[in-house]
Scaffold this motif. Structure first.
Motif, PDB file in Angstrom:
ATOM      1  N   GLY A 149     -17.094 -24.187   0.771  1.00 45.48           N
ATOM      2  CA  GLY A 149     -18.241 -25.021   0.431  1.00 45.48           C
ATOM      3  C   GLY A 149     -18.326 -25.269  -1.064  1.00 45.48           C
ATOM      4  O   GLY A 149     -18.884 -26.273  -1.502  1.00 45.48           O
ATOM      5  N   GLY A 150     -17.750 -24.372  -1.861  1.00 45.57           N
ATOM      6  CA  GLY A 150     -17.707 -24.564  -3.304  1.00 45.57           C
ATOM      7  C   GLY A 150     -16.954 -25.831  -3.688  1.00 45.57           C
ATOM      8  O   GLY A 150     -17.293 -26.492  -4.660  1.00 45.57           O
ATOM      9  N   LEU A 151     -15.940 -26.196  -2.885  1.00 46.48           N
ATOM     10  CA  LEU A 151     -15.189 -27.423  -3.169  1.00 46.48           C
ATOM     11  C   LEU A 151     -16.060 -28.655  -2.918  1.00 46.48           C
ATOM     12  O   LEU A 151     -16.030 -29.614  -3.694  1.00 46.48           O
ATOM     13  CB  LEU A 151     -13.925 -27.481  -2.302  1.00 46.48           C
ATOM     14  CG  LEU A 151     -12.896 -26.393  -2.577  1.00 46.48           C
ATOM     15  CD1 LEU A 151     -11.784 -26.433  -1.545  1.00 46.48           C
ATOM     16  CD2 LEU A 151     -12.333 -26.516  -3.985  1.00 46.48           C
ATOM     17  N   GLY A 170     -18.101 -10.006  -8.610  1.00 41.73           N
ATOM     18  CA  GLY A 170     -17.179 -10.496  -7.593  1.00 41.73           C
ATOM     19  C   GLY A 170     -17.818 -10.957  -6.302  1.00 41.73           C
ATOM     20  O   GLY A 170     -17.104 -11.263  -5.343  1.00 41.73           O
ATOM     21  N   ASN A 171     -19.133 -11.046  -6.248  1.00 44.26           N
ATOM     22  CA  ASN A 171     -19.807 -11.494  -5.030  1.00 44.26           C
ATOM     23  C   ASN A 171     -19.672 -13.013  -4.918  1.00 44.26           C
ATOM     24  O   ASN A 171     -20.288 -13.766  -5.671  1.00 44.26           O
ATOM     25  CB  ASN A 171     -21.278 -11.082  -5.072  1.00 44.26           C
ATOM     26  CG  ASN A 171     -22.042 -11.473  -3.831  1.00 44.26           C
ATOM     27  OD1 ASN A 171     -21.819 -12.524  -3.244  1.00 44.26           O
ATOM     28  ND2 ASN A 171     -22.962 -10.613  -3.432  1.00 44.26           N
ATOM     29  N   SER A 228      -4.689 -22.687  -6.044  1.00 39.72           N
ATOM     30  CA  SER A 228      -3.716 -21.675  -5.591  1.00 39.72           C
ATOM     31  C   SER A 228      -3.460 -20.634  -6.677  1.00 39.72           C
ATOM     32  O   SER A 228      -3.379 -19.437  -6.395  1.00 39.72           O
ATOM     33  CB  SER A 228      -2.395 -22.342  -5.196  1.00 39.72           C
ATOM     34  OG  SER A 228      -2.562 -23.110  -4.032  1.00 39.72           O
ATOM     35  N   GLN A 229      -3.351 -21.094  -7.914  1.00 42.20           N
ATOM     36  CA  GLN A 229      -3.121 -20.162  -9.025  1.00 42.20           C
ATOM     37  C   GLN A 229      -4.321 -19.229  -9.209  1.00 42.20           C
ATOM     38  O   GLN A 229      -4.149 -18.035  -9.427  1.00 42.20           O
ATOM     39  CB  GLN A 229      -2.843 -20.940 -10.304  1.00 42.20           C
ATOM     40  CG  GLN A 229      -2.508 -20.042 -11.487  1.00 42.20           C
ATOM     41  CD  GLN A 229      -2.211 -20.848 -12.738  1.00 42.20           C
ATOM     42  OE1 GLN A 229      -2.656 -21.979 -12.902  1.00 42.20           O
ATOM     43  NE2 GLN A 229      -1.434 -20.254 -13.639  1.00 42.20           N
ATOM     44  N   ALA A 230      -5.524 -19.767  -9.109  1.00 45.65           N
ATOM     45  CA  ALA A 230      -6.723 -18.930  -9.240  1.00 45.65           C
ATOM     46  C   ALA A 230      -6.760 -17.870  -8.140  1.00 45.65           C
ATOM     47  O   ALA A 230      -7.094 -16.710  -8.388  1.00 45.65           O
ATOM     48  CB  ALA A 230      -7.986 -19.793  -9.187  1.00 45.65           C
ATOM     49  N   ARG A 231      -6.396 -18.240  -6.925  1.00 37.82           N
ATOM     50  CA  ARG A 231      -6.378 -17.270  -5.818  1.00 37.82           C
ATOM     51  C   ARG A 231      -5.308 -16.198  -6.056  1.00 37.82           C
ATOM     52  O   ARG A 231      -5.537 -15.024  -5.791  1.00 37.82           O
ATOM     53  CB  ARG A 231      -6.154 -17.982  -4.487  1.00 37.82           C
ATOM     54  CG  ARG A 231      -7.409 -18.722  -4.033  1.00 37.82           C
ATOM     55  CD  ARG A 231      -7.280 -19.295  -2.655  1.00 37.82           C
ATOM     56  NE  ARG A 231      -6.918 -18.371  -1.604  1.00 37.82           N
ATOM     57  CZ  ARG A 231      -7.767 -17.561  -0.970  1.00 37.82           C
ATOM     58  NH1 ARG A 231      -9.035 -17.541  -1.286  1.00 37.82           N
ATOM     59  NH2 ARG A 231      -7.335 -16.760   0.002  1.00 37.82           N
ATOM     60  N   THR A 232      -4.164 -16.608  -6.566  1.00 37.87           N
ATOM     61  CA  THR A 232      -3.097 -15.646  -6.853  1.00 37.87           C
ATOM     62  C   THR A 232      -3.557 -14.649  -7.908  1.00 37.87           C
ATOM     63  O   THR A 232      -3.332 -13.441  -7.778  1.00 37.87           O
ATOM     64  CB  THR A 232      -1.822 -16.381  -7.318  1.00 37.87           C
ATOM     65  OG1 THR A 232      -1.403 -17.272  -6.278  1.00 37.87           O
ATOM     66  CG2 THR A 232      -0.715 -15.401  -7.646  1.00 37.87           C
ATOM     67  N   SER A 274     -12.400 -20.350  -4.949  1.00 38.58           N
ATOM     68  CA  SER A 274     -11.180 -19.546  -5.108  1.00 38.58           C
ATOM     69  C   SER A 274     -11.279 -18.242  -4.334  1.00 38.58           C
ATOM     70  O   SER A 274     -10.277 -17.708  -3.871  1.00 38.58           O
ATOM     71  CB  SER A 274     -10.920 -19.255  -6.588  1.00 38.58           C
ATOM     72  OG  SER A 274     -10.692 -20.452  -7.291  1.00 38.58           O
ATOM     73  N   ASN A 275     -12.484 -17.744  -4.184  1.00 38.55           N
ATOM     74  CA  ASN A 275     -12.706 -16.504  -3.443  1.00 38.55           C
ATOM     75  C   ASN A 275     -12.939 -16.751  -1.956  1.00 38.55           C
ATOM     76  O   ASN A 275     -13.355 -15.860  -1.236  1.00 38.55           O
ATOM     77  CB  ASN A 275     -13.890 -15.738  -4.042  1.00 38.55           C
ATOM     78  CG  ASN A 275     -13.477 -14.953  -5.260  1.00 38.55           C
ATOM     79  OD1 ASN A 275     -12.914 -13.873  -5.145  1.00 38.55           O
ATOM     80  ND2 ASN A 275     -13.720 -15.497  -6.438  1.00 38.55           N
TER      81      ASN A 275
END
Length: 182
Positions: A75-77, A12-13, A155-159, A70-71
């Motif tokens: 910058g990942g985007l 989860g890092n 948004s779904q991934a964050r949820t 998502s976390n």
């Protein structure tokens, strides 16, 4: 080291997810795993050679970059956008099918860049990111649908991670303090 990064990313890092994604993005077209951009400065030059584009490795990169975004590491985007640009650059466009595929890659790259801008502080967004204005008709509709799908997926991934599906548009106080330093 890939193994350590993978262990940390799976735990989860989000920073490990980001670095792992960047390294895979680099490795998709270079002979070394570690990206020159994330190599500690005290290490000697990598002397990496380019190699034919590897779509499977780029898929791994995109997975981890999406996870980092998502976390909360936006910058990942931007890195996702760059991954589609890199694939666009090596994609043959000699026939109608590959021309359409190449166009879709460019739309995805642009959509991730726009999304990063939309999620970043609004002051920054207004100056840097804009949706493409030269698209019309079906092209504009395709792009808008792609952007909408990417936003929904994010948004779904964050949820699913138990996080707020959107980011607060309230800027932290440190932003204003840093802005005044210039």
């Amino acid at each position: 080291d890939e193994t350590q990064l993978l262990e940390q990313a799976q735990a989860g890092n989000r920073y490990a997810m980001f670095v792992l994604g960047r390294n895979y993005r680099w490795f998709a077209s270079h002979t070394t795993f570690q990206s020159k951009d994330v190599r500690p400065s005290e290490l000697p030059s990598l002397n990496a050679q380019t190699k034919p584009f590897d779509a499977d490795i780029m898929d791994k990169a995109r997975y981890w970059l999406h996870q980092s975004a998502s976390n909360g590491l936006l910058g990942g985007l931007g890195e996702l956008s760059q991954s589609y640009i890199e694939q666009w650059q090596v994609t043959d466009d000699s026939n109608a099918l590959t021309k359409n595929h190449k166009q879709q890659l460019l739309y995805k790259a642009t959509a991730y860049t726009v999304m990063q801008g939309c999620l970043s502080p609004k002051v920054y967004y207004q100056k840097v990111y804009q949706k493409p204005t030269d698209l019309t008709g079906d092209d504009k509709q395709q792009f808008e649908q792609m952007l909408s799908q990417i936003e929904q997926d994010w948004s779904q991934a964050r949820t699913l991670l138990g996080l707020n599906p959107t980011l607060s548009d309230k800027l932290p106080e440190i932003f204003y303090q840093m802005k005044d330093i210039r």
